[in-house]
Every structure is written in C-alpha cells, then in structure tokens.
Motif scaffolding. Sequence first.
Motif, PDB file in Angstrom:
ATOM      1  N   ALA A   1      71.170 -13.430  20.540  1.00 45.78           N
ATOM      2  CA  ALA A   1      70.115 -14.322  20.936  1.00 45.78           C
ATOM      3  C   ALA A   1      68.718 -13.759  21.578  1.00 45.78           C
ATOM      4  O   ALA A   1      67.967 -14.420  21.786  1.00 45.78           O
ATOM      5  CB  ALA A   1      70.658 -15.416  21.916  1.00 45.78           C
ATOM      6  N   GLN A   2      68.848 -12.515  21.768  1.00 47.83           N
ATOM      7  CA  GLN A   2      67.719 -11.808  22.417  1.00 47.83           C
ATOM      8  C   GLN A   2      66.880 -11.442  21.330  1.00 47.83           C
ATOM      9  O   GLN A   2      66.922 -11.272  20.031  1.00 47.83           O
ATOM     10  CB  GLN A   2      68.003 -10.561  23.232  1.00 47.83           C
ATOM     11  N   THR A   3      65.308 -11.650  21.467  1.00 52.03           N
ATOM     12  CA  THR A   3      64.263 -11.160  20.450  1.00 52.03           C
ATOM     13  C   THR A   3      63.412  -9.966  21.193  1.00 52.03           C
ATOM     14  O   THR A   3      63.442  -9.744  22.613  1.00 52.03           O
ATOM     15  CB  THR A   3      63.281 -12.356  20.212  1.00 52.03           C
ATOM     16  N   TRP A   4      62.708  -9.320  20.375  1.00 51.73           N
ATOM     17  CA  TRP A   4      61.783  -8.157  20.617  1.00 51.73           C
ATOM     18  C   TRP A   4      60.853  -8.020  19.908  1.00 51.73           C
ATOM     19  O   TRP A   4      60.720  -7.524  18.566  1.00 51.73           O
ATOM     20  CB  TRP A   4      62.703  -6.843  20.607  1.00 51.73           C
ATOM     21  N   HIS A   5      59.911  -8.295  20.373  1.00 50.12           N
ATOM     22  CA  HIS A   5      58.473  -8.416  19.454  1.00 50.12           C
ATOM     23  C   HIS A   5      58.467  -8.803  18.065  1.00 50.12           C
ATOM     24  O   HIS A   5      57.793  -8.367  17.207  1.00 50.12           O
ATOM     25  CB  HIS A   5      57.714  -6.741  19.359  1.00 50.12           C
ATOM     26  N   SER A   6      59.202 -10.002  17.832  1.00 56.73           N
ATOM     27  CA  SER A   6      59.273 -10.788  16.727  1.00 56.73           C
ATOM     28  C   SER A   6      59.958  -9.755  15.519  1.00 56.73           C
ATOM     29  O   SER A   6      59.387  -9.969  14.344  1.00 56.73           O
ATOM     30  CB  SER A   6      57.995 -11.178  16.182  1.00 56.73           C
ATOM     31  N   SER A   7      60.669  -8.939  16.069  1.00 60.25           N
ATOM     32  CA  SER A   7      61.252  -7.971  14.900  1.00 60.25           C
ATOM     33  C   SER A   7      62.050  -8.605  13.729  1.00 60.25           C
ATOM     34  O   SER A   7      62.623  -9.687  13.874  1.00 60.25           O
ATOM     35  CB  SER A   7      62.228  -7.102  15.797  1.00 60.25           C
ATOM     36  N   ASN A   8      62.232  -7.943  12.898  1.00 61.98           N
ATOM     37  CA  ASN A   8      63.023  -8.240  11.649  1.00 61.98           C
ATOM     38  C   ASN A   8      63.972  -7.003  11.499  1.00 61.98           C
ATOM     39  O   ASN A   8      63.570  -5.884  11.313  1.00 61.98           O
ATOM     40  CB  ASN A   8      61.983  -8.185  10.352  1.00 61.98           C
ATOM     41  N   TYR A   9      65.271  -7.340  11.417  1.00 65.37           N
ATOM     42  CA  TYR A   9      66.273  -6.473  11.313  1.00 65.37           C
ATOM     43  C   TYR A   9      66.909  -6.338   9.779  1.00 65.37           C
ATOM     44  O   TYR A   9      67.930  -5.497   9.536  1.00 65.37           O
ATOM     45  CB  TYR A   9      67.290  -6.657  12.491  1.00 65.37           C
ATOM     46  N   TRP A  10      66.073  -6.688   8.942  1.00 64.78           N
ATOM     47  CA  TRP A  10      66.492  -6.634   7.605  1.00 64.78           C
ATOM     48  C   TRP A  10      67.863  -7.124   7.367  1.00 64.78           C
ATOM     49  O   TRP A  10      68.537  -6.298   6.611  1.00 64.78           O
ATOM     50  CB  TRP A  10      66.405  -5.451   7.122  1.00 64.78           C
ATOM     51  N   ILE A  11      68.038  -8.506   7.514  1.00 61.87           N
ATOM     52  CA  ILE A  11      69.496  -9.077   7.180  1.00 61.87           C
ATOM     53  C   ILE A  11      69.056 -10.234   6.358  1.00 61.87           C
ATOM     54  O   ILE A  11      68.182 -11.086   6.795  1.00 61.87           O
ATOM     55  CB  ILE A  11      70.191  -9.426   8.447  1.00 61.87           C
ATOM     56  N   THR A  12      69.802 -10.573   5.255  1.00 57.74           N
ATOM     57  CA  THR A  12      69.509 -11.558   4.433  1.00 57.74           C
ATOM     58  C   THR A  12      70.707 -12.405   4.014  1.00 57.74           C
ATOM     59  O   THR A  12      71.823 -11.795   3.602  1.00 57.74           O
ATOM     60  CB  THR A  12      68.945 -11.073   2.998  1.00 57.74           C
ATOM     61  N   PRO A  13      70.888 -13.781   4.435  1.00 56.93           N
ATOM     62  CA  PRO A  13      72.134 -14.493   4.121  1.00 56.93           C
ATOM     63  C   PRO A  13      71.923 -14.917   2.543  1.00 56.93           C
ATOM     64  O   PRO A  13      70.757 -14.994   2.014  1.00 56.93           O
ATOM     65  CB  PRO A  13      71.585 -15.799   5.066  1.00 56.93           C
ATOM     66  N   SER A  14      73.014 -14.841   2.251  1.00 61.51           N
ATOM     67  CA  SER A  14      73.355 -15.423   0.609  1.00 61.51           C
ATOM     68  C   SER A  14      74.041 -16.703   0.659  1.00 61.51           C
ATOM     69  O   SER A  14      74.858 -16.998   1.256  1.00 61.51           O
ATOM     70  CB  SER A  14      74.337 -14.538  -0.170  1.00 61.51           C
ATOM     71  N   PHE A  15      73.377 -17.570  -0.241  1.00 58.07           N
ATOM     72  CA  PHE A  15      73.901 -19.099  -0.331  1.00 58.07           C
ATOM     73  C   PHE A  15      74.524 -19.332  -1.657  1.00 58.07           C
ATOM     74  O   PHE A  15      74.226 -18.813  -2.724  1.00 58.07           O
ATOM     75  CB  PHE A  15      72.372 -19.799  -0.245  1.00 58.07           C
ATOM     76  N   GLY A  16      75.353 -20.279  -1.454  1.00 55.50           N
ATOM     77  CA  GLY A  16      76.075 -21.019  -2.587  1.00 55.50           C
ATOM     78  C   GLY A  16      76.276 -22.377  -2.666  1.00 55.50           C
ATOM     79  O   GLY A  16      76.411 -23.049  -1.415  1.00 55.50           O
ATOM     80  N   VAL A  17      76.516 -22.919  -3.619  1.00 55.94           N
ATOM     81  CA  VAL A  17      76.792 -24.453  -3.450  1.00 55.94           C
ATOM     82  C   VAL A  17      77.929 -24.806  -4.118  1.00 55.94           C
ATOM     83  O   VAL A  17      78.850 -24.042  -4.724  1.00 55.94           O
ATOM     84  CB  VAL A  17      75.491 -25.413  -4.180  1.00 55.94           C
TER      85      VAL A  17
END
Length: 275
Positions: A259-275
């Motif tokens: 839940a912590q953040t640091w300088h608006s960082s992106n850690y390069w994780i991408t969710p995959s969605f399905g229906v």
Amino acid sequence: MRRLAVLLLTLALVSPTPALASDNPYATLFSPTADASVPLNEPLLVIGGAFNGESGGITEVDISTDDGATWTPVDAHTEKWTLVITPTTPGPLTIHARAHTASTTGPVTVSRTIQVGGATTPPIISPNLFLNDAPEPDANDSDTAPVELGLRFLPDRNGFLTGAGIRRGDYTGPVTAHVWSSDGTLLATQAAPAAQRFQQITFTAPVPVSAGTEYVVSYVTPAGGYFATENYFTGGIAQTPFYLPVNAGVYSYDGDFPAQTWHSSNYWITPSFGV
C-alpha cells in the motif's frame, strides 16, 4: 562551360533529395483510449508519440481540449510525450494533437473523445500501453531486499483477472503473484517459475472482479532486482478495460498488503482481463 553550370544548377533545384524533402510531422495518441471513462476533477495522464518519417526532427507536440481554441505545447524531442490534464466538466471530452518540427507545424493528426464521469464499456484494447511501454535499462533498481511490488487498478466492467505480466529486472528466479481487494484481503496466490525479461503469469483459478472496484495485483521478488520508473503515475491512466489511478504503483517490505508509494513509481506489472 556556362551552359553546363546552368544545367547542373537546374538539376539541383528540381531533383528530390532528403535535404529538400518536406516535413510531415505526425502526432499519435496512445492513452487514454477511445470512449474510456475517467474521473471528474482528477489528474489524467495523456500519453502519445510523434514522428516525421526518416527526416526526424520532431520538436514538440501541441494538445488541445477545447477544439483548437487554445493549445498546450509538450516537449517531444524523443518522439514520446506525456501531459497531465484535469478534466473539470462532466461529459464527452475530445483531445486533439498536432506535431512540430523546427520549420513545420503539422495538421491535427489524431482526435480522441473520452467520457468524463459516468461509466462506459468500450471495446477492449489489447495489448495495453503500460504493458508495451517497456522500461529503459536504467530503470533496473539496485535494491536487493525482498519486496512485494504491486499495481492498483479498477476494471471498467465485470469479468475475471486471468493473470499478470511482469517486466523482469536483474532477479530472474521464481516469484509469487497475488491479487488483493482494496482493503488488503488476499484473493489469490500464484507461484511462478524463473524467467527473464517479460513473464506472463496465468492464474490457475481466474479471480472475479467487479466494474468500478479497486484491486491490487502484485508479485514478491525475494532478492529485489526489479524495474522501477519514478514519476510515471503522475496522473490516472485510462486504457480499456482498466483505469489506473494516480500513484498506482505500490510496494511493501513487510510481507503484507502493498500500500506504500514512492515518487509515483511504476513497477511494470500488468493485469490480464477475461470475460
């Protein structure tokens, strides 16, 4: 001799050469995607590119959100650009973009309408920008401590989270992926083997997700060695079927809910969605 000189000069003037080729700067828009819904009065990250064929020389891109009445210039020397806007009026908002070289202002080459407030379910865009926009090599963090790295996201429709993609840094050993509710309830765990560069993790049991509800997808790297790009999530990203809020990148060194953040960082994780 004089006639030859005149002939050579005439040929030089009419012969096409790269130096005399006309500039045709062209702006593109990657995010937000068409008809995506975005929150009212919250920063929104507009992401795009620009090119001028083999001639190059892009200097900036202009953005307008009032049908060309006013324009905001954005530095685009690298042929990539970002701009944070804050939509303040509910309803449709159209973003126009045009590109510049040192000598030429191109025409509007992209116009995209999004919906401010409310909820829309436009066709799913695949693959997503934040999956394709690979980190630079210097984004490889020197941290070697065990850490859980995550991404906050909201789906724009009901469906299932089927997996997650991660960009690998120096650590290429096994990892463990998690899915959490926004209050820190663990919804799923999935072990993943060693891998290099990009790894797609598929959940054995897809996780049901609800439209407009925030979730976190994360993974644990036991020896650091991950990618991190600071000052990335400075605005929300609207890419169907996901909305990523400001400061979407989260982490935890305590082995619990990230839940912590640091300088608006992106850690390069991408969710995959399905229906």
